[in-house]
Motif scaffolding. Structure first.
Motif, PDB file in Angstrom:
ATOM      1  N   ARG A 313       0.825  -1.203   0.000  1.00 14.99           N
ATOM      2  CA  ARG A 313       0.000   0.000   0.000  1.00 14.99           C
ATOM      3  C   ARG A 313       0.861   1.255   0.000  1.00 14.99           C
ATOM      4  NH1 ARG A 313      -2.302  -0.967   5.420  1.00 14.99           N
ATOM      5  NH2 ARG A 313      -3.427   0.991   5.163  1.00 14.99           N
ATOM      6  N   ASN A 316      -1.758   7.559   1.817  1.00 17.59           N
ATOM      7  CA  ASN A 316      -2.567   8.671   1.348  1.00 17.59           C
ATOM      8  C   ASN A 316      -1.768   9.972   1.483  1.00 17.59           C
ATOM      9  OD1 ASN A 316      -4.593  10.883   1.407  1.00 17.59           O
ATOM     10  ND2 ASN A 316      -6.058   9.199   1.338  1.00 17.59           N
ATOM     11  N   ASP A 319      -1.394  11.923   4.680  1.00 18.31           N
ATOM     12  CA  ASP A 319      -0.687  11.344   5.816  1.00 18.31           C
ATOM     13  C   ASP A 319       0.825  11.344   5.643  1.00 18.31           C
ATOM     14  OD1 ASP A 319      -3.125  10.705   7.076  1.00 18.31           O
ATOM     15  OD2 ASP A 319      -3.302   8.877   5.880  1.00 18.31           O
ATOM     16  N   ASP A 333       2.998   2.705   2.881  1.00 22.18           N
ATOM     17  CA  ASP A 333       2.159   2.946   4.054  1.00 22.18           C
ATOM     18  C   ASP A 333       2.741   2.208   5.255  1.00 22.18           C
ATOM     19  OD1 ASP A 333       0.186   3.632   5.769  1.00 22.18           O
ATOM     20  OD2 ASP A 333      -1.471   3.019   4.487  1.00 22.18           O
ATOM     21  N   ASP A 335       3.736   2.463   9.621  1.00 26.29           N
ATOM     22  CA  ASP A 335       3.662   3.125  10.923  1.00 26.29           C
ATOM     23  C   ASP A 335       4.938   2.801  11.675  1.00 26.29           C
ATOM     24  OD1 ASP A 335       1.284   4.364  10.659  1.00 26.29           O
ATOM     25  OD2 ASP A 335       0.116   2.982  11.887  1.00 26.29           O
ATOM     26  N   SER A 442      -4.035  -0.267  14.533  1.00 27.89           N
ATOM     27  CA  SER A 442      -4.334   1.009  13.872  1.00 27.89           C
ATOM     28  C   SER A 442      -3.952   0.980  12.405  1.00 27.89           C
ATOM     29  CB  SER A 442      -3.606   2.157  14.588  1.00 27.89           C
ATOM     30  OG  SER A 442      -2.212   2.091  14.358  1.00 27.89           O
ATOM     31  N   ASN A 443      -2.994   0.119  12.038  1.00 27.18           N
ATOM     32  CA  ASN A 443      -2.577   0.031  10.638  1.00 27.18           C
ATOM     33  C   ASN A 443      -3.338  -1.041   9.878  1.00 27.18           C
ATOM     34  OD1 ASN A 443      -0.547  -0.525   8.258  1.00 27.18           O
ATOM     35  ND2 ASN A 443       0.159   1.335   9.245  1.00 27.18           N
ATOM     36  N   SER A 444      -4.129  -1.842  10.568  1.00 30.39           N
ATOM     37  CA  SER A 444      -4.872  -2.911   9.896  1.00 30.39           C
ATOM     38  C   SER A 444      -6.374  -2.758  10.113  1.00 30.39           C
ATOM     39  CB  SER A 444      -4.387  -4.286  10.385  1.00 30.39           C
ATOM     40  OG  SER A 444      -4.478  -4.389  11.794  1.00 30.39           O
ATOM     41  N   ARG A 447      -7.869   0.475   9.177  1.00 29.97           N
ATOM     42  CA  ARG A 447      -7.788   0.762   7.735  1.00 29.97           C
ATOM     43  C   ARG A 447      -8.648  -0.199   6.916  1.00 29.97           C
ATOM     44  NH1 ARG A 447      -2.560   3.330   6.956  1.00 29.97           N
ATOM     45  NH2 ARG A 447      -2.234   4.598   8.818  1.00 29.97           N
ATOM     46  N   ARG A 589     -13.727   0.991   1.786  1.00 27.58           N
ATOM     47  CA  ARG A 589     -12.776   0.243   2.610  1.00 27.58           C
ATOM     48  C   ARG A 589     -12.080   1.164   3.617  1.00 27.58           C
ATOM     49  NH1 ARG A 589      -7.473  -1.132  -0.223  1.00 27.58           N
ATOM     50  NH2 ARG A 589      -7.073   0.957   0.603  1.00 27.58           N
ATOM     51  N   ASP A 590     -11.695   2.367   3.164  1.00 29.86           N
ATOM     52  CA  ASP A 590     -10.934   3.258   4.039  1.00 29.86           C
ATOM     53  C   ASP A 590     -11.813   4.004   5.036  1.00 29.86           C
ATOM     54  OD1 ASP A 590      -8.787   2.443   2.551  1.00 29.86           O
ATOM     55  OD2 ASP A 590      -7.969   4.453   2.275  1.00 29.86           O
ATOM     56  N   TYR A 591     -13.034   4.358   4.622  1.00 29.57           N
ATOM     57  CA  TYR A 591     -13.876   5.212   5.475  1.00 29.57           C
ATOM     58  C   TYR A 591     -15.149   4.532   5.970  1.00 29.57           C
ATOM     59  CZ  TYR A 591     -10.891   9.001   3.800  1.00 29.57           C
ATOM     60  OH  TYR A 591      -9.810   9.795   3.502  1.00 29.57           O
TER      61      TYR A 591
END
Length: 698
Positions: A313, A316, A319, A333, A335, A442-444, A447, A589-591
């Motif tokens: 990935r 965005n 970020d 992407d 963290d 938080s990263n999985s 998202r 998927r993201d929101y």
């Protein structure tokens, strides 16, 4: 004819290397791995020392090395240490303070006591931001006010007198018409031939003036030192008789030349962590696993990435922030949190038990290193719990003192909190695991990715010690430990491709009552494709090997930021419908929601030009002659696991485990660059690809 490739990844404590030597024939590939101490004052010293050492280990003449791929933290460290170049800026009159004003966004909404980094630590000081009379107007890039070239020349001379090392030219709406920027850049380069000079249309040719200016400023801030480092490294290699091609890992997961990365160092700000994610995808593919959560745990930090369906990935654009400054450069992407083997455990001023983000680093390092460190770290906790054996640390290449570890944990944690020594050590491990598990979720989960569908892949020197506990915490389906966990990031450097990205903002309505004419968007795509092809050809890549990926960064009309959607070929009514449908899915998927009837617009078009490089091939393991693993047994020792129970635990030599072997827990599997913990109730299965897959029994 033999081919020799080397991957070099620099960490805060160690520099990791992998060398692949291939000869004619399918079975002619040999892989060697190595670690040497990093040299933070000048990373190139450790890199060259490591290359010479691994060449000697592999019996290779340095002059025979064909390719060196390097992952570096030089640019990142400049931003962390805030010791970049003195930068001068020419900008449109009336917008001198744009970098100071930014977007009036508070870093912490509900705090009255906070720092505004872009004001307290500006990339360009106000006295070096000089206004120029000129104005380009939207939406077509027409010239409202011609540029005053005499002002440009006078300003360049003023900046030269001020002693600036780098100069940026950032004019409003230059992404629509860069004629004024080009004219100003020509004069600045004429007046300041020794300065590092760049324009916003060269670095980030996209909409949003603050982010574009900030990206260009960051490019100049890290530019001089980064360029010197890369050129110095190239010269050092040549002085050692190496004429190998030197390639640098970029933040987007592709590799670039020294010349390109020196010109645009903003593209290598995340060079260091990028190799780990690439290596994770490579190791997962060897076991036909496409869904992988990677966690690279080193001495200071843990880098977390998610690979879904074999795809890495890209972050965005909203970020992509480095040292609190927005940077519109494509980045994997990831963290990153302050959690690693060197993370220090302490009692804070409020009496709470904390671990990290402060780290003991390479010097003095954990207390057990015996280099003067007195603070207890995660590594010290593992030593106390019997999970790291003194005589086997780094394959015996480094001696550690368990008594120093016990003393640090007892004095700084156990006694202040009224705990036993083992309880304190377990507390350290439990807290750091909790911190990492929160970051993984938080990263999985946050998202839109369900960890139950993913394998957790821990690597880095400390990763496999924490793998099973983290998999339990996030409900991952199993754990995959790659062949050489401590060197996985370096392996990723030899498992990626050459890639360059070119972008341009070209607002285009894809649907609705009045969709745009696609002619302008297709002209932009053609121009960006030509630029990518030109860059690949300049790197000696045959046009027959050129490949191109096109991406539309889309949003619902009126939204603040965009999401990526692939664009297959040129835009047409049919292709536009496909892009819209894909965007709806990505948005959901993201929101968590979508607006199927809303108007979708492209804001920015992106073309990635790439050429595949033959990936690293790890030799397959021989099949086990039998299920008996006693030949790999080293010895047994008491070991304390997360449930607080201490049990006699066998140690196995990973180099003596073969395909098909199954190691029941409790067990510890030792190799030179890492140690793998298999708790009771779990089994570790060795695969033909050299991965170890750990899962619950039954």
């Amino acid at each position: 004819m033999a081919s020799v490739k080397i991957g070099v990844d620099v960490g805060g404590t160690f520099t990791d290397l992998v060398l692949e030597k291939s000869a004619a024939g399918a079975d002619g590939r040999t892989v060697f791995v190595h670690k040497v101490p990093s040299t933070p004052a000048d990373q190139s010293i450790g890199v060259v020392n490591g290359i010479l050492a691994i060449c000697a280990h592999a019996g290779v003449d340095p002059a025979d090395v064909d390719l060196v791929v390097h992952g570096t933290t030089v640019a990142t460290n400049i931003t962390i240490e805030q010791n970049g170049a003195e930068v001068g800026m020419l900008t449109t009159r009336g917008f001198r303070d744009l970098l100071h004003i930014a977007r009036h966004k508070r870093p912490h909404n509900f705090s009255l006591h906070f720092d505004v980094p872009w004001q307290s630590n500006p990339l360009v000081k106000r006295r070096n931001r000089l206004p120029i009379t000129e104005r380009i107007m939207p939406p077509d890039g027409r010239v409202e006010t011609p540029i005053d070239l005499d002002e440009v020349r006078a300003s360049a001379r003023q900046l030269k007198a001020n002693g600036v090392e780098a100069v940026i030219v950032c004019f409003l709406f230059s992404f629509l018409n860069d004629a004024h920027e080009k004219a100003a850049l020509e004069i600045v380069r004429e007046e300041m031939p020794d300065a590092f000079v760049s324009g916003s249309s060269e670095v980030a040719n996209v909409i949003r003036e603050f982010e574009r200016f900030s990206t260009t400023a960051m490019n100049a801030y890290v530019g001089p030192r980064t360029a010197r480092y890369l050129n110095n490294l190239e010269s050092r290699l040549k002085r050692e008789g190496m004429d190998a091609e030197l390639r640098i890992m970029q933040s987007n997961g592709g590799i670039g030349t020294v010349a390109t990365c020196s010109e645009r160092p903003v593209t290598i700000l995340m060079s260091g962590p990028a190799g780990g994610v690439i290596g994770g995808r490579w190791a997962g593919a060897m076991s036909d696993v496409d869904n992988v959560i990677t966690i690279d745990i080193g001495g200071t930090s843990a880098d977390i990435g998610v690979i879904a369906d074999g795809q890495i990935r890209i972050m965005n654009p909203r970020d992509t922030v480095v040292a609190s400054h927005p940077v519109l450069a494509p980045m994997l992407d990831l963290d990153t949190i302050g959690a690693g083997g060197g993370s220090i455990a302490f009692r804070d001023d409020g009496g709470l038990f904390r671990v990290g983000p402060r780290s003991a680093g390479a010097s003095p390092g954990p207390a057990c290193y015996g280099n003067g460190g007195t603070e207890p770290t995660v590594t010290d906790a593992h030593v106390v719990l019997g999970r790291l054996d003194p005589e086997r640390f780094l394959g015996g290449d480094m001696s550690i003192d368990p008594e120093l570890a016990r003393k640090a944990v007892q004095e700084k944690i156990a006694t202040p909190f009224g705990m036993t020594l083992e309880q304190a050590a377990l507390g350290i491990v439990t807290i750091v695991n909790s911190n990492m598990a929160l970051a993984i979720r938080s990263n999985s989960v946050a998202r839109g990715f369900d960890p139950r569908r993913f394998s957790l892949m821990p690597f880095g020197g400390a990763g496999p010690l924490h793998g099973v506990a983290l998999a339990e915490a996030v409900s991952a389906k199993d754990v995959i430990v790659p062949p050489a966990p401590g060197i996985t990031a370096a392996m990723g450097l030899l498992a990626t491709r050459m890639a360059y990205e070119f972008t341009r903002s070209t607002p285009t309505l894809l649907n609705g009552p009045a969709p745009s004419d696609f002619a302008l968007a297709n002209a932009t795509l053609a121009e960006l494709t030509a630029l990518a092809a030109e860059r690949l050809s300049a790197d000696g890549i045959d046009p027959a090997q050129h490949q191109f990926e096109r991406v539309a960064e889309c949003r619902y009309q009126g939204q603040g930021f965009e999401l990526r959607a692939p664009l297959d070929g040129t835009l047409s009514a049919e292709i536009a419908d496909d892009v819209v449908a894909t965007f709806h899915g990505v948005h959901e998927r993201d929101y968590g929601y979508r607006f199927d009837d809303a108007i979708v617009e492209i804001v920015t078009l992106r073309v990635i030009g790439f050429a595949e490089v033959a990936p690293l091939q790890w030799p397959e393991l021989a099949d086990a002659a039998s299920a008996d693993i006693s030949g790999a047994l080293l010895y047994t020792r008491p070991t304390t696991f997360d449930d607080g129970k201490t049990v006699t635990t066998p140690r196995y030599d990973r180099d003596k485990l073969f395909a098909g072997h199954v190691v029941p827990g409790p067990a510890i599997i030792i190799q030179h660059n890492s140690t793998t913990l298999v708790p009771p109730g779990y089994t570790a299965r060795v695969t033909k690809s050299s991965n170890i897959i750990i899962a619950r029994e039954g």
